[in-house]
Scaffold this active site. Structure first.
Site, short mmCIF file in Angstrom:
data_model
loop_
_atom_site.label_atom_id
_atom_site.label_comp_id
_atom_site.label_asym_id
_atom_site.label_seq_id
_atom_site.Cartn_x
_atom_site.Cartn_y
_atom_site.Cartn_z
N GLY A 33 0.82 -1.21 0.00
CA GLY A 33 0.00 0.00 0.00
C GLY A 33 0.85 1.26 0.00
O GLY A 33 0.49 2.27 0.57
N LYS A 43 13.09 -2.67 -10.60
CA LYS A 43 13.35 -1.52 -11.45
C LYS A 43 12.28 -0.47 -11.18
O LYS A 43 11.12 -0.77 -10.98
CB LYS A 43 13.31 -1.94 -12.92
CG LYS A 43 13.63 -0.79 -13.86
CD LYS A 43 14.13 -1.27 -15.20
CE LYS A 43 14.55 -0.08 -16.07
NZ LYS A 43 15.69 0.68 -15.48
N GLU A 57 -3.34 -5.69 -8.82
CA GLU A 57 -2.90 -4.34 -9.18
C GLU A 57 -1.67 -4.41 -10.09
O GLU A 57 -0.74 -5.17 -9.83
CB GLU A 57 -2.56 -3.54 -7.92
CG GLU A 57 -3.78 -3.29 -7.04
CD GLU A 57 -3.53 -2.27 -5.94
OE1 GLU A 57 -4.51 -1.65 -5.51
OE2 GLU A 57 -2.38 -2.10 -5.49
N ARG A 102 -9.49 -8.62 -0.76
CA ARG A 102 -10.70 -8.12 -0.11
C ARG A 102 -11.49 -7.31 -1.12
O ARG A 102 -11.02 -7.08 -2.23
CB ARG A 102 -10.29 -7.19 1.04
CG ARG A 102 -9.32 -6.13 0.55
CD ARG A 102 -9.01 -5.07 1.57
NE ARG A 102 -7.82 -4.32 1.20
CZ ARG A 102 -7.77 -3.34 0.32
NH1 ARG A 102 -8.85 -2.96 -0.31
NH2 ARG A 102 -6.64 -2.70 0.06
N ARG A 113 -13.43 10.20 -4.20
CA ARG A 113 -13.51 9.96 -2.75
C ARG A 113 -13.69 11.29 -2.04
O ARG A 113 -12.78 12.13 -2.03
CB ARG A 113 -12.25 9.27 -2.25
CG ARG A 113 -12.07 7.91 -2.89
CD ARG A 113 -11.04 7.10 -2.16
NE ARG A 113 -10.69 5.90 -2.89
CZ ARG A 113 -9.90 4.96 -2.41
NH1 ARG A 113 -9.37 5.10 -1.21
NH2 ARG A 113 -9.62 3.90 -3.13
#
Lengths: 80, 457
Positions: free
Chosen positions: B167, B204, B277, B295, B341
């Site tokens: 994260g 990298k 991701e 999740r 958001r």
């Protein structure tokens, strides 16, 4: 009657030390200089230092450790 | 069919708790909402069939308190627990203990979580599944000299990453070979202090990349994807604006990206909703695996909007033992969706957190507008939790139209009493580079620091 005070810069939870188990930044009777950190306010997972905006000696902590504060609320009082 | 789950406990708060309650109600499931003393007045508590206070405002005493949550689950004889996102959602220990207590955990089991939570193990799993990864170390590095020769082989700039990070945490970028040794030692000390785990690896560093992620659902045997989301607009590595689909990759890249996400899910016999991701290098048009989130994610609604699938409903059904209700060929996408958001932060003052009472609230309405939030007039935004107030989701036929609709919806939105990030999004809608999609993961940070409109007032 113009007592000197340090106020919270933002709403959140006030801490007197940098982390649990750490000694407080300042105790009553300690002197502070302008720009010195006297506590931390946690708001929404981010931490913000509370700085003394003047010189003096701490006479009282109005807010206790780990309690909620509002922006502008008095955290501690100073004498010359 | 889903009668295996009659009672569901929601081990979360805020908008995602409400989102789960809505899905559960539509499935005819009785909902049990846990809450802290700070959330007594929350919409989730009001909307749930039952609510149980589990402790003080501080998350460690309530939403992160595994013992108390499990005790409530046993007392109320719930059949399943949904962890939402954040809090305990990626705690393998929690998942293990829920299952040991004879309760269904809505998500993958602890072993799959552990595999994906450890960055070097996740990387190896991705390689095994044939998913492209950024050029880097095959194994964890503990020796600085080996690390340095590998870094030279890969070519600077490189990233030193903590295996236990994620994260966006525990990452260092080294551009100059002479800095490598010092940076490596610092990273080692930092990772040990922050995560209690000094294992490092290097990759990298790609200068300008997009963040693109693929939504998957698996039932333990098979897996399908629901196309991609682009989340390149980030501040401090936190997403603030997400879109589905990504309009800046070609169909071949999309297919390869989605296919490899499915392969990865299948490789670990994934059960539940997950997100793979990727970092996408626009220059070379190559994509690379970053991590898998095990999740439901904050930005899942935009995928629901373009595919018409209720992802939270599906994950509950899967956890109840049902097979996937889709084959890949059943899933298609239509139109474009954007989520912003809405945070309780002041964009004109360095995004300072701004908890407090909402005195007046007008939410946008109308065609193509969805608001997933936890707020109402009179609601006190607590300083104890993250700053997300809600998510404004707009959908339309094309990206351009969706941005126009977002501007219209933002015009209707009124939040009084606290500062929000709404003005940031108004400005972004008017920004030509956003309109053209000429953005990358560092674009927003740079724009914020240089845009005059945000500095006024």
């Amino acid at each position: 009657m113009s007592e000197k005070v340090i106020v919270s810069p933002l709403p959140g939870i006030f801490y007197r030390s940098s982390a649990p188990g750490q000694p407080p930044y300042k105790e009553v009777g300690d002197s502070v200089c302008e720009g010195e950190v006297i506590g931390t306010v946690e708001a929404m997972k981010s931490f913000h230092s509370v700085f003394a905006d003047q010189n003096g000696t701490i006479t009282e902590f109005v807010v206790t450790n780990e309690s909620e504060v509002q922006a502008g609320q008095i955290i501690c009082c100073l004498s010359n | 069919m889903t009668k295996k789950i009659k009672k569901l406990l929601i081990a979360n708060r805020g908008e995602i708790a409400l989102r789960i309650i809505r899905a559960a109600k539509e499935l005819g499931i009785e909902t049990y909402q846990i809450y802290s003393l700070a959330d007594e007045q929350s919409l989730a508590v009001k909307c749930a069939d039952h609510s149980i206070c589990v402790g003080a405002a501080r998350a460690t005493e309530s939403y992160l308190n595994i013992d108390v949550i499990l005790q409530v689950a046993k007392d109320k004889e719930v059949d399943a627990i949904h962890p939402g996102y954040g809090f305990l959602s990626e705690s393998a220990e929690f998942a293990d203990r829920v299952i040991q207590a004879g309760i269904i955990f809505v998500g993958p089991d602890g072993d799959v979580m552990r595999k994906m939570a450890d960055k070097s193990m996740a990387r190896q799993t991705a390689i095994n599944a044939g998913v492209p990864v950024v050029l880097g170390s095959q194994d964890v590095l503990s020796d600085v000299d080996n690390a340095f020769s590998l870094a030279e082989e890969i070519g600077f700039p490189v990233m030193i990453k903590a295996s236990a990070g994620g994260g966006g945490r525990g990452i260092r970028i080294v551009s100059n070979p002479v800095d490598f040794h010092e940076q490596f030692h610092q990273a080692l000390a930092e990772a040990t202090a922050a995560f209690g785990d000094g294992r490092l690896y290097i990759e990298k560093f790609i200068k300008q990349s997009r963040h693109i992620e693929v939504q998957v659902l698996g039932d333990g045997k098979s897996a399908v994807h629901f196309f991609e989301r682009e989340c390149s607009l980030q501040r401090r590595r936190q997403k603030v604006w997400e879109e589905a689909p990504c309009c800046f990759i070609d169909e071949d890249t999309r297919q390869r990206m989605c296919h490899s996400a499915v392969e990865l899910a299948k490789n670990v016999s994934y059960r539940g909703a997950g997100t793979v991701e990727y970092l996408y290098d626009e220059l070379t048009q190559e994509f690379y695996f970053i991590e898998m989130n095990t999740r439901i994610q904050v930005e899942h609604p935009i995928t629901e909007q373009i595919t018409g699938v209720d992802l939270v409903r599906e994950m509950i059904n899967i956890s109840a033992g049902e097979p996937l209700s889709f084959q890949q060929s059943d899933i298609s996408m239509k139109g474009h969706s954007i989520e912003i958001r809405l945070n309780a932060e002041d964009p004109f003052n360095q995004f300072m957190p701004n908890p407090g009472e909402i005195t007046n609230l007008v939410l946008p309405q109308g065609l193509g507008v969805r608001f997933d939030g936890q707020i109402h007039a009179g609601f006190k935004v607590s300083p104890y939790y993250d700053s997300l107030l809600g998510k404004l989701i707009v959908s339309d036929a094309t990206r351009d139209k969706a941005i126009n609709r977002l501007m219209r919806a933002l015009d209707e939105l009124e939040v009084d009493g606290i500062k929000t990030t709404a003005p940031l999004f108004r400005l972004l809608c008017e920004e030509q580079e956003v309109r053209d999609g000429r953005v990358h993961t560092n674009w927003l940070e740079h724009w914020i620091n240089n845009d005059n409109a945000l500095k006024q007032e």
